[in-house]
Design a protein around this motif. Structure first.
Motif, mmCIF file in Angstrom:
data_model
loop_
_atom_site.group_PDB
_atom_site.id
_atom_site.type_symbol
_atom_site.label_atom_id
_atom_site.label_comp_id
_atom_site.label_asym_id
_atom_site.label_seq_id
_atom_site.Cartn_x
_atom_site.Cartn_y
_atom_site.Cartn_z
ATOM 1 N N TYR A 43 0.744 -1.235 0.027
ATOM 2 C CA TYR A 43 0.001 0.033 -0.125
ATOM 3 C C TYR A 43 0.888 1.364 -0.002
ATOM 4 O O TYR A 43 0.315 2.379 0.187
ATOM 5 C CB TYR A 43 -0.941 0.229 1.245
ATOM 6 N N ASP A 44 2.011 1.133 -0.229
ATOM 7 C CA ASP A 44 3.041 2.361 -0.012
ATOM 8 C C ASP A 44 3.741 2.622 -1.156
ATOM 9 O O ASP A 44 4.385 3.587 -1.510
ATOM 10 C CB ASP A 44 4.191 2.120 1.324
ATOM 11 N N SER A 45 3.758 1.653 -2.112
ATOM 12 C CA SER A 45 4.354 1.849 -3.500
ATOM 13 C C SER A 45 3.381 2.191 -4.500
ATOM 14 O O SER A 45 2.173 1.713 -4.599
ATOM 15 C CB SER A 45 5.157 0.617 -3.852
ATOM 16 N N PHE A 46 4.229 2.489 -5.514
ATOM 17 C CA PHE A 46 3.468 2.795 -7.014
ATOM 18 C C PHE A 46 3.398 1.652 -7.774
ATOM 19 O O PHE A 46 4.019 0.628 -7.322
ATOM 20 C CB PHE A 46 4.150 4.017 -7.467
ATOM 21 N N PRO A 47 2.239 1.450 -8.412
ATOM 22 C CA PRO A 47 2.072 0.007 -9.217
ATOM 23 C C PRO A 47 3.169 -0.093 -10.190
ATOM 24 O O PRO A 47 3.733 0.570 -10.840
ATOM 25 C CB PRO A 47 0.829 0.441 -9.919
ATOM 26 N N ASN A 104 9.865 0.659 -16.302
ATOM 27 C CA ASN A 104 8.254 0.612 -15.468
ATOM 28 C C ASN A 104 7.767 1.900 -16.144
ATOM 29 O O ASN A 104 6.822 2.457 -15.317
ATOM 30 C CB ASN A 104 8.327 0.847 -14.158
ATOM 31 N N LYS A 105 7.857 2.432 -17.448
ATOM 32 C CA LYS A 105 7.341 3.451 -17.791
ATOM 33 C C LYS A 105 5.824 3.178 -18.324
ATOM 34 O O LYS A 105 5.431 2.132 -18.456
ATOM 35 C CB LYS A 105 7.972 3.648 -19.465
ATOM 36 N N ASN A 106 5.177 4.053 -18.554
ATOM 37 C CA ASN A 106 3.525 3.764 -18.768
ATOM 38 C C ASN A 106 3.435 3.218 -20.206
ATOM 39 O O ASN A 106 4.287 3.422 -21.250
ATOM 40 C CB ASN A 106 2.771 5.078 -18.974
ATOM 41 N N VAL A 107 2.479 2.320 -20.504
ATOM 42 C CA VAL A 107 2.300 1.491 -21.793
ATOM 43 C C VAL A 107 1.638 2.465 -22.531
ATOM 44 O O VAL A 107 0.763 3.563 -22.133
ATOM 45 C CB VAL A 107 1.041 0.648 -21.368
ATOM 46 N N PRO A 108 2.268 2.844 -23.666
ATOM 47 C CA PRO A 108 1.964 3.967 -24.723
ATOM 48 C C PRO A 108 0.567 3.815 -25.204
ATOM 49 O O PRO A 108 -0.060 2.796 -25.486
ATOM 50 C CB PRO A 108 2.974 3.644 -25.747
ATOM 51 N N GLN A 109 0.019 4.891 -25.073
ATOM 52 C CA GLN A 109 -1.646 4.794 -25.690
ATOM 53 C C GLN A 109 -1.453 5.134 -27.336
ATOM 54 O O GLN A 109 -0.490 5.638 -27.680
ATOM 55 C CB GLN A 109 -2.505 6.160 -25.346
ATOM 56 N N ILE A 130 -5.294 1.471 -28.062
ATOM 57 C CA ILE A 130 -5.322 1.174 -26.464
ATOM 58 C C ILE A 130 -5.499 2.809 -25.924
ATOM 59 O O ILE A 130 -4.601 3.725 -26.317
ATOM 60 C CB ILE A 130 -4.073 0.824 -25.991
ATOM 61 N N LYS A 131 -6.574 3.056 -25.227
ATOM 62 C CA LYS A 131 -6.619 4.518 -24.622
ATOM 63 C C LYS A 131 -7.067 4.182 -23.083
ATOM 64 O O LYS A 131 -7.889 3.231 -22.672
ATOM 65 C CB LYS A 131 -7.661 5.039 -25.299
ATOM 66 N N TYR A 132 -6.473 4.811 -22.181
ATOM 67 C CA TYR A 132 -6.842 4.660 -20.772
ATOM 68 C C TYR A 132 -6.184 6.010 -19.839
ATOM 69 O O TYR A 132 -5.534 6.965 -20.514
ATOM 70 C CB TYR A 132 -6.135 3.354 -20.097
ATOM 71 N N ASP A 133 -6.609 6.055 -18.594
ATOM 72 C CA ASP A 133 -6.123 6.980 -17.789
ATOM 73 C C ASP A 133 -4.868 6.809 -17.097
ATOM 74 O O ASP A 133 -4.854 6.157 -16.235
ATOM 75 C CB ASP A 133 -7.268 7.125 -16.478
ATOM 76 N N GLU A 134 -3.765 7.488 -17.669
ATOM 77 C CA GLU A 134 -2.622 7.256 -17.360
ATOM 78 C C GLU A 134 -2.448 7.775 -15.882
ATOM 79 O O GLU A 134 -1.338 7.371 -15.153
ATOM 80 C CB GLU A 134 -1.307 8.093 -18.338
ATOM 81 N N ASN A 135 -2.973 8.542 -15.283
ATOM 82 C CA ASN A 135 -3.139 9.263 -14.003
ATOM 83 C C ASN A 135 -2.888 7.970 -12.902
ATOM 84 O O ASN A 135 -2.441 8.302 -11.850
ATOM 85 C CB ASN A 135 -4.209 9.974 -13.379
ATOM 86 N N SER A 137 -1.206 5.567 -12.954
ATOM 87 C CA SER A 137 0.225 5.107 -12.485
ATOM 88 C C SER A 137 0.652 5.997 -11.160
ATOM 89 O O SER A 137 1.790 5.516 -10.754
ATOM 90 C CB SER A 137 1.217 5.392 -13.631
ATOM 91 N N SER A 138 0.319 7.243 -11.230
ATOM 92 C CA SER A 138 0.662 8.185 -9.942
ATOM 93 C C SER A 138 -0.355 7.807 -8.603
ATOM 94 O O SER A 138 0.088 8.454 -7.494
ATOM 95 C CB SER A 138 0.537 9.515 -10.182
ATOM 96 N N TYR A 139 -0.939 6.762 -8.737
ATOM 97 C CA TYR A 139 -1.974 6.489 -7.565
ATOM 98 C C TYR A 139 -1.352 5.388 -6.576
ATOM 99 O O TYR A 139 -1.022 4.301 -7.369
ATOM 100 C CB TYR A 139 -3.332 5.950 -7.823
ATOM 101 N N LYS A 140 -1.225 5.525 -5.503
ATOM 102 C CA LYS A 140 -0.833 4.402 -4.669
ATOM 103 C C LYS A 140 -2.387 3.567 -4.566
ATOM 104 O O LYS A 140 -3.239 3.713 -4.889
ATOM 105 C CB LYS A 140 -0.219 4.735 -3.217
ATOM 106 N N ALA A 141 -2.088 2.272 -3.823
ATOM 107 C CA ALA A 141 -3.016 1.323 -3.994
ATOM 108 C C ALA A 141 -4.443 1.904 -3.324
ATOM 109 O O ALA A 141 -5.671 1.647 -3.895
ATOM 110 C CB ALA A 141 -2.817 0.001 -3.114
ATOM 111 N N GLU A 142 -4.539 2.381 -2.262
ATOM 112 C CA GLU A 142 -5.732 2.922 -1.619
ATOM 113 C C GLU A 142 -6.341 3.997 -2.386
ATOM 114 O O GLU A 142 -7.891 3.925 -2.731
ATOM 115 C CB GLU A 142 -5.668 3.432 -0.192
ATOM 116 N N LYS A 143 -5.663 4.827 -2.951
ATOM 117 C CA LYS A 143 -6.250 5.933 -3.766
ATOM 118 C C LYS A 143 -6.942 5.464 -5.259
ATOM 119 O O LYS A 143 -8.022 5.502 -5.709
ATOM 120 C CB LYS A 143 -5.230 6.955 -4.378
ATOM 121 N N CYS A 144 -6.143 4.257 -5.635
ATOM 122 C CA CYS A 144 -6.651 3.453 -6.912
ATOM 123 C C CYS A 144 -7.859 2.747 -6.606
ATOM 124 O O CYS A 144 -8.987 2.934 -7.130
ATOM 125 C CB CYS A 144 -5.644 2.539 -7.362
ATOM 126 N N GLU A 145 -8.059 2.195 -5.451
ATOM 127 C CA GLU A 145 -9.288 1.412 -5.248
ATOM 128 C C GLU A 145 -10.259 2.384 -4.842
ATOM 129 O O GLU A 145 -11.346 2.092 -5.268
ATOM 130 C CB GLU A 145 -9.096 0.643 -4.004
#
Length: 222
Positions: A43-47, A104-109, A130-135, A137-145
């Protein structure tokens, strides 16, 4: 003489049928299923980020040999011949779930070309976007959930034993809503991971391990 020609005719049919059956064939694809995966170790690391790609195929998946993925917008290319192959609801699938970017860069859209090749070195090409919200990647687990709880999303669960063998993966039903209930259904369960996804499975967020008991957690950390 008539019997001779009859035998010759049937021999001809046999040869045509035999060689037609043995000839190589181009693989057939219904569609390609691409998911951008965000996986959290704690819960402390980025994905960690990766691309998972599954081919819904009409062809014999046992002859699936290689999958290549090309991002047409920047010429990134991945190739794997270590494909997973499975069947579900009478449909057959082959794919690879660990295409990663350097550092660990973002998967390109953008636009992608998929090249699906069989054991006869025959291939078919499919194009996807492929299209998605790249933000994320800056969320930790709790915020993502929490972000998924606020959206129209799906919640699944993966349950594992101490040997990391998958015991169940599917919808997180009411009977799997607590650790006690999980143990009632899966007595050898060691831990589970919640998996949030968008409705079209374009994004998968794999949450950290949740241990069923403190004993299991302690033994794995020793």
């Amino acid at each position: 003489m008539k019997n001779f020609y009859n035998r010759l005719f049937f021999l001809f049919l046999f040869i045509v049928t035999f060689f037609s059956g043995c000839s190589s064939s181009v693989p057939e694809v219904n569609h390609a299923i691409a998911s951008v995966v965000f996986e959290y170790e704690d819960y402390d690391s980025f994905p960690q980020k990766r691309l998972a790609l599954i081919i819904d195929s009409q062809s014999d998946i046992h002859r699936a040999q290689r999958l290549s993925v090309i991002c047409l917008d920047n010429n990134y290319m991945w190739t794997s011949d270590n494909l997973v192959k499975f069947q579900n609801n009478k449909k057959t699938y082959a794919g690879y779930t660990n295409f990663v970017m350097p550092e660990n860069k973002n998967v390109p859209q953008g636009n992608y070309k998929i090249i699906y090749e069989n054991a006869d070195n025959q291939n078919i090409e499919v194009e996807i976007k492929i299209k998605y919200d790249e933000n994320i990647s800056s969320y930790k687990a709790e915020k993502c959930e929490n972000s998924f709880k606020d959206k129209a999303s799906k919640l699944k669960i993966g349950i594992y034993d101490r040997e990391n063998k998958l015991l169940y993966f599917g919808d997180k039903k009411n009977e799997l809503s607590s650790k006690e209930n999980i143990l009632k259904s899966y007595r050898t369960a060691s831990y589970y991971r919640n998996v949030w996804s968008t409705q079209n499975d374009g994004i998968l967020c794999i949450m950290p391990k949740e241990y069923i008991s403190e004993e299991t957690n302690a033994s794995e950390n020793n």
